[in-house]
Write an enzyme that holds these catalytic residues in place. Structure first.
Site, short mmCIF file in Angstrom:
data_model
loop_
_atom_site.label_atom_id
_atom_site.label_comp_id
_atom_site.label_asym_id
_atom_site.label_seq_id
_atom_site.Cartn_x
_atom_site.Cartn_y
_atom_site.Cartn_z
CD1 TRP A 41 69.59 22.34 78.66
CD2 TRP A 41 69.78 21.52 80.73
NE1 TRP A 41 68.43 21.36 79.33
CE2 TRP A 41 68.74 20.93 80.81
CE3 TRP A 41 70.87 21.99 81.91
CZ2 TRP A 41 68.18 20.32 81.37
CZ3 TRP A 41 70.60 20.49 82.84
CH2 TRP A 41 68.76 20.12 82.82
N PRO A 78 64.06 25.04 77.86
CG PRO A 78 62.62 25.63 80.38
CD PRO A 78 63.52 25.84 78.74
CG LEU A 105 70.56 27.50 70.77
CD1 LEU A 105 70.08 27.79 69.26
CD2 LEU A 105 71.19 26.76 69.02
N GLY A 151 89.80 -0.34 92.14
CA GLY A 151 88.76 0.20 93.62
C GLY A 151 89.56 1.48 94.08
CD GLU A 157 78.96 24.15 72.00
OE1 GLU A 157 79.91 24.21 70.68
OE2 GLU A 157 80.01 24.38 72.94
CB THR A 186 72.52 14.26 72.46
OG1 THR A 186 71.79 14.45 70.77
CG2 THR A 186 71.49 15.32 73.07
N GLY A 238 65.59 21.32 73.30
CA GLY A 238 67.00 20.80 73.32
C GLY A 238 67.67 20.70 71.87
NE ARG A 293 97.01 -2.25 93.58
CZ ARG A 293 96.99 -2.21 94.41
NH1 ARG A 293 97.87 -1.93 94.98
NH2 ARG A 293 96.22 -3.49 94.23
#
Ligand code: CAA
Length: 382
Positions: free
Chosen positions: A157, A129, A126, A342, A365, A367, A132, A269
């Protein structure tokens, strides 16, 4: 019809079966697919062997005939192990949904059995460039010439481009009519004039190739049009109504994978002489993560029910589920990294990958800003 508050036995059994395959044969490939940026063929083979690669294909076309909820559960469970691999069932659904919704029986019989058997995958073209969020602004042209259409343009994409054998391509057949002048076609990878760009270098889902698709004077028989001329944009939007549910499921799966890992870690931990799970600050984080995840899952399954029944409010629910679940997945995976400190920031643990993978669910699909446009329009239309 299923009750979303308690899954039917069949759906619970599907979840257990997918989880077993994914724990044994998909999760072990996830880090390498990410690290090398390579399509996880071993995961594809494992999903195909268990019939989880395209579960939505109806039995009459040789498929497993999974309903929308079962398909969402499959995608969720694969994503829990490897988000890139979950795009195998998800994009097979995205690519074939236009055919299922609007294709002729002849087209369905020609293509769907190959996807059902796992011989071929199907992608969805669909975006471009310069088109979108404004999908109707596409430039790719399809011009009728005798008994064929000739396609020219660039699609961008495109998930699984190059790996998929078949592509649903949306192209302008009547430039004056804007969204009512767009039509859908099946294009084959082997059609002369089809080629692919270099794989995009992405933040996440690196095992799922994303490439441009170039259409250079691609001549295809006119009967490869899906539905009637000018109905392509509506078919594209109806497709996304259904498949935004599958992206929501993918987001839920990624978030569940991150929470499961973090839960194990905080109990192992030790700091200040005790497991960090004993600190209330950590417990509050875990509670928030679990709460958001379950809310996302319930909304996703409620949307899957609407998808299965074809309810009128699917447009709203699909957008809401995708938006909510992907935002939740981003928060949950980010918090999971935080819980590992970390260590969470290194590639020695899977959480940084899950956090990177979660990000795309807020983007593709449509934003999450587009999802809010869709929801607001539905609310205001009453
Ligand atoms: N169902 C049926 N028809 C629909 C529809 C739906 N859900 N939504 C819109 N339509 C119809 C409208 O009724 C209208 O038809 P009429 O002209 O006959 O009245 C026509 O389509 C145009 O509708 P809009 O005026 O609402 O269209 P718009 O140009 O304003 O666009 C939009 C609306 C919601 C922003 C839409 O363009 C959109 O969803 N954009 C995002 C695109 C998107 O999601 N792209 C993702 C690509 S897929 C992907 O990511 C691939 C991958 O490989 C992972």
């Amino acid at each position: 019809m299923f009750d979303v508050y308690e899954l039917p036995e069949e759906h619970t059994a599907i979840r257990e079966a997918v989880r077993a395959v994914c724990d044994g044969k998909v999760a072990p490939n996830a880090a390498a697919a990410d690290e090398l940026g390579e399509f996880p063929q071993a995961s594809y083979d494992a999903l195909r062997a268990a019939d989880f690669h395209a579960p939505h294909i109806p039995a009459e076309y040789g498929g497993a005939g999974a309903d929308a909820l079962a398909t969402a559960i499959v995608i969720e469970e694969v994503a829990r192990a490897c988000a890139a691999s979950s795009l195998i069932p998800a994009v097979n659904k995205l690519g074939t949904m236009p055919l299922l919704l609007a294709g002729s029986d002849a087209l369905k019989r020609r293509y769907l059995p190959q996807v059902a058997s796992g011989e071929a995958m199907f992608s969805y073209c669909l975006s471009e460039p310069d088109a979108g969020s404004d999908a109707a602004g596409m430039k790719t042209r399809a011009v009728l010439d005798g008994d064929a259409y000739v396609l020219n343009g660039v699609k961008r994409w495109i998930t699984n481009a190059g790996v998929s054998e078949y592509y649903t391509v949306f192209a302008v057949t009547d430039p004056a009519a804007r969204s009512r002048g767009i039509s859908a076609f099946v294009v084959e990878k082997s059609d002369p004039g089809v080629s692919f760009g270099a794989p995009e270098k992405k933040l996440g889902i690196k095992g799922s190739p994303t490439r441009e698709v170039y259409l250079d004077n691609v001549r295809i028989p006119a009967d490869r049009m899906i539905g009637e001329p000018g109905t392509g944009f509506a078919t594209a939007m109806q497709t996304l109504d259904h498949t935004r549910v599958t992206i929501a499921a993918q987001a839920v799966g990624i978030a569940q994978g991150a929470l499961d890992f973090a839960l194990g870690y905080v109990q192992e931990r030790k700091q200040f002489g005790k497991a960090i799970a004993d600190f209330q600050g950590i417990q509050f984080m875990l509670a928030d993560m679990g709460m958001k995840l379950e809310a996302a899952r319930q909304l996703t399954y409620a949307a899957a029910g609407r998808s299965e029944r074809g309810d009128k409010d699917l447009t709203y629910f699909g957008a809401a589920a995708k938006c909510f679940a992907s935002d939740a997945a981003m928060q949950i995976t980010t918090d999971a990294v935080q819980l590992l400190g970390g260590y969470g920031y290194t590639k020695d643990f899977p959480l940084e990958r899950m956090m990177r993978d979660a990000k795309i669910t807020q983007i593709y699909e449509g934003t999450n800003q587009v999802q809010r446009i869709v929801m607001a329009r539905q609310l205001l239309a009453g």
